[in-house]
Scaffold this motif. Structure first.
Motif, PDB file in Angstrom:
ATOM      1  N   GLY A  88      51.910  30.572  39.606  1.00 45.86           N
ATOM      2  CA  GLY A  88      50.586  31.156  39.520  1.00 45.86           C
ATOM      3  C   GLY A  88      50.471  32.430  40.337  1.00 45.86           C
ATOM      4  N   LYS A  89      49.689  33.341  39.828  1.00 43.92           N
ATOM      5  CA  LYS A  89      49.477  34.598  40.534  1.00 43.92           C
ATOM      6  C   LYS A  89      48.334  34.455  41.526  1.00 43.92           C
ATOM      7  CE  LYS A  89      51.206  37.546  36.811  1.00 43.92           C
ATOM      8  NZ  LYS A  89      50.890  38.668  35.901  1.00 43.92           N
ATOM      9  N   ALA A  90      48.406  35.254  42.546  1.00 42.87           N
ATOM     10  CA  ALA A  90      47.376  35.196  43.586  1.00 42.87           C
ATOM     11  C   ALA A  90      46.012  35.579  43.022  1.00 42.87           C
ATOM     12  CB  ALA A  90      47.751  36.129  44.732  1.00 42.87           C
ATOM     13  N   LYS A  91      45.009  34.873  43.473  1.00 41.52           N
ATOM     14  CA  LYS A  91      43.644  35.192  43.086  1.00 41.52           C
ATOM     15  C   LYS A  91      43.092  36.264  44.016  1.00 41.52           C
ATOM     16  CE  LYS A  91      39.058  33.170  42.517  1.00 41.52           C
ATOM     17  NZ  LYS A  91      38.245  31.928  42.654  1.00 41.52           N
ATOM     18  N   ILE A  92      42.536  37.314  43.416  1.00 44.55           N
ATOM     19  CA  ILE A  92      41.964  38.418  44.203  1.00 44.55           C
ATOM     20  C   ILE A  92      40.446  38.319  44.108  1.00 44.55           C
ATOM     21  CG2 ILE A  92      41.896  40.916  44.535  1.00 44.55           C
ATOM     22  CD1 ILE A  92      44.525  41.052  42.930  1.00 44.55           C
ATOM     23  N   SER A  93      39.800  38.015  45.212  1.00 43.51           N
ATOM     24  CA  SER A  93      38.348  37.856  45.184  1.00 43.51           C
ATOM     25  C   SER A  93      37.651  39.211  45.095  1.00 43.51           C
ATOM     26  CB  SER A  93      37.874  37.101  46.430  1.00 43.51           C
ATOM     27  OG  SER A  93      38.172  37.830  47.611  1.00 43.51           O
ATOM     28  N   ASN A  94      36.612  39.263  44.233  1.00 44.08           N
ATOM     29  CA  ASN A  94      35.799  40.482  44.050  1.00 44.08           C
ATOM     30  C   ASN A  94      36.672  41.709  43.753  1.00 44.08           C
ATOM     31  OD1 ASN A  94      33.207  39.218  44.557  1.00 44.08           O
ATOM     32  ND2 ASN A  94      33.817  39.115  46.706  1.00 44.08           N
TER      33      ASN A  94
END
Length: 208
Positions: A88-94
């Motif tokens: 899974g790829k990192a989640k980037i908030s906003n």
């Protein structure tokens, strides 16, 4: 009476007798009587004699019905091999509220370090600077940070080294800071906790 006369009377008498006999016969047989048949008439109620000998039974009609196909036993198709799960790829908030330069840095982190699962982006407030509210900073969260400090160092040092390419303003990690104005790692004052001192994440700010 002479002989001629006696002959005439006798002839007349004979003729009369013959006529009477013929008349009697005619009266005895009706004129409309059917002629006598030489063969005896068959009574209407007579039943014909049964025919003796073997009899051929009438053929039974063949009714065609759709045949039921014989079930065939087939082996189940082999299942395709399971595909390897993609990391899974990192989640980037906003992410959408970051500047173009900050987005570029965040995407580089996500593509270059697969073990990173979370990247903080824009947020409304910041106690120490206005870079996060302006969308110019990201926080790269280090999983199991107490034993993965080398992972954090690899990210922090990479962007310090490529500061010109990514338009880096400064980098902070484990209570140390690197800036473009003073490009060396130096200690910072204690802010009171692991997160405030950037032990569990790498902070990267870009220029305006």
């Amino acid at each position: 009476m002479n002989a001629m006369t006696r002959l005439s009377v006798t002839a007349v008498s004979a003729a009369a007798t013959l006529a009477l006999a013929i008349g009697a016969t005619t009266l005895a047989t009706p004129a409309n009587a059917d002629p006598v048949s030489l063969e005896p008439a068959m009574s209407a109620s007579a039943t014909p004699a049964p025919t003796t000998g073997p009899t051929t039974p009438a053929p039974t009609p063949t009714v065609s019905t759709p045949g039921t196909p014989t079930p065939t036993t087939t082996s189940p198709a082999p299942k395709p091999p399971k595909k390897a799960k993609k990391k899974g790829k990192a989640k980037i908030s906003n992410y959408k509220r970051l500047t173009k330069r900050a987005k570029k840095v965040a995407l580089k982190v996500r593509s270059g370090w697969a073990s990173i699962k979370s990247i903080g982006g824009w947020r409304a407030g910041s106690r120490y600077s206005g870079d996060h509210p302006a969308g110019r900073a990201i926080d790269v969260m280090i999983p199991s940070w107490k034993k993965n400090k080398n992972l954090g160092y690899s990210i922090a040092k990479y962007f310090a080294k490529h500061a010109k390419k990514y338009k880096i303003h400064y980098v902070i990690y484990r209570q140390k800071i690197w800036t473009t104005q003073n490009p060396r790692w130096r200690s910072m004052a204690d802010r009171g906790g692991a997160t405030a001192n950037h032990f569990d994440h790498v902070h990267i700010s870009v220029k305006r």
